[in-house]
Design an enzyme around this catalytic site. Sequence first.
Site, mmCIF file in Angstrom:
data_model
loop_
_atom_site.group_PDB
_atom_site.id
_atom_site.type_symbol
_atom_site.label_atom_id
_atom_site.label_comp_id
_atom_site.label_asym_id
_atom_site.label_seq_id
_atom_site.Cartn_x
_atom_site.Cartn_y
_atom_site.Cartn_z
ATOM 1 N N SER A 127 0.812 -1.220 0.000
ATOM 2 C CA SER A 127 0.000 0.000 0.000
ATOM 3 C C SER A 127 0.844 1.269 0.000
ATOM 4 C CB SER A 127 -0.948 0.001 1.205
ATOM 5 O OG SER A 127 -1.790 -1.123 1.178
ATOM 6 N N HIS A 150 0.529 4.470 4.365
ATOM 7 C CA HIS A 150 -0.158 5.154 3.274
ATOM 8 C C HIS A 150 0.316 6.601 3.129
ATOM 9 C CE1 HIS A 150 -3.847 2.266 3.022
ATOM 10 N NE2 HIS A 150 -2.690 1.637 3.022
#
Length: 295
Positions: free
Chosen positions: A199, A246
């Site tokens: 991610s 993230h």
Amino acid sequence: MDQAPGSPQQEQGLPGCYRHPDRETGIRCTRCERPICPECMISASVGFQCPDCVRTGSGTGHAPDAAMPRTLAGGTVAADPRLITKFLVGINVAVFIAVQYSDSLLSDLVLIGSWPPAPFTPTEGVADGQWYRLVTSMFTHQEYWHIGFNMLSLWFLGGPLEAALGRARYLTLYLVSGLCGSVLAYLAASPTTATLGASGAIFGLFGATAVLMRHRNYDMRPVIALLVINLIFTFNPSFNISWQAHIGGLVGGVVIGYAMVHAPRERRALVQYGTCAIVLVVLVAMTLLRTAQLT
């Protein structure tokens, strides 16, 4: 003296292209003087050149790839603009399959700062010198939905970026953005919390895509809407997502993407890879700082 009709010189006709002998041509390469057909002609400052002379750079004093077409960021245009993306997807899938059959392998690949917690010893994790976890965790997934979502995102975001940046710059963007996510997770998350997944690198591609679209004056609303949706999921506590990875990847992707796209032509490689080097130095410093805190 004029040639009479039907003479041997007239019957011989035009020479054939050296790469396509069945195609007659009256054009010759200005370097090697071999005949070349329209398909093989490459425009030069004077006349046309053949592919071999352009590729080898013979007689010019320039680098062999000086006449090669370039991407927006200065990379070489490749025949397969998704080769690195396919390679990355393949690695992620291979690791996913491997960890399904080995829990011990999974525990060796995930990102964890220090485990078990004090006062138990001995410990393992990044703080114990296992820095490789910052990289291996970027290619590790355990759940089907997790790898499925990440690989779909990688495929749709990676292809256009790879075509725009070139293979080397695209791979550098992916790896350094992923490291940005891993290092921020190591720095800000609990040292006993294991994190994994691509991610961070995917959010780096999001950031670079936004920079690229802004540079080309494309409509930014679709990518902004998609990014906002992903951030909503990121900060939703019910999904148990590492927001550090993230956000770290997103910031890294924006910084590196900006350097890749906006670097001045005359010192393009220096600015692009110099920016990546500076980011890596900062990541190493942050990792050392966090390790000192944990040990």
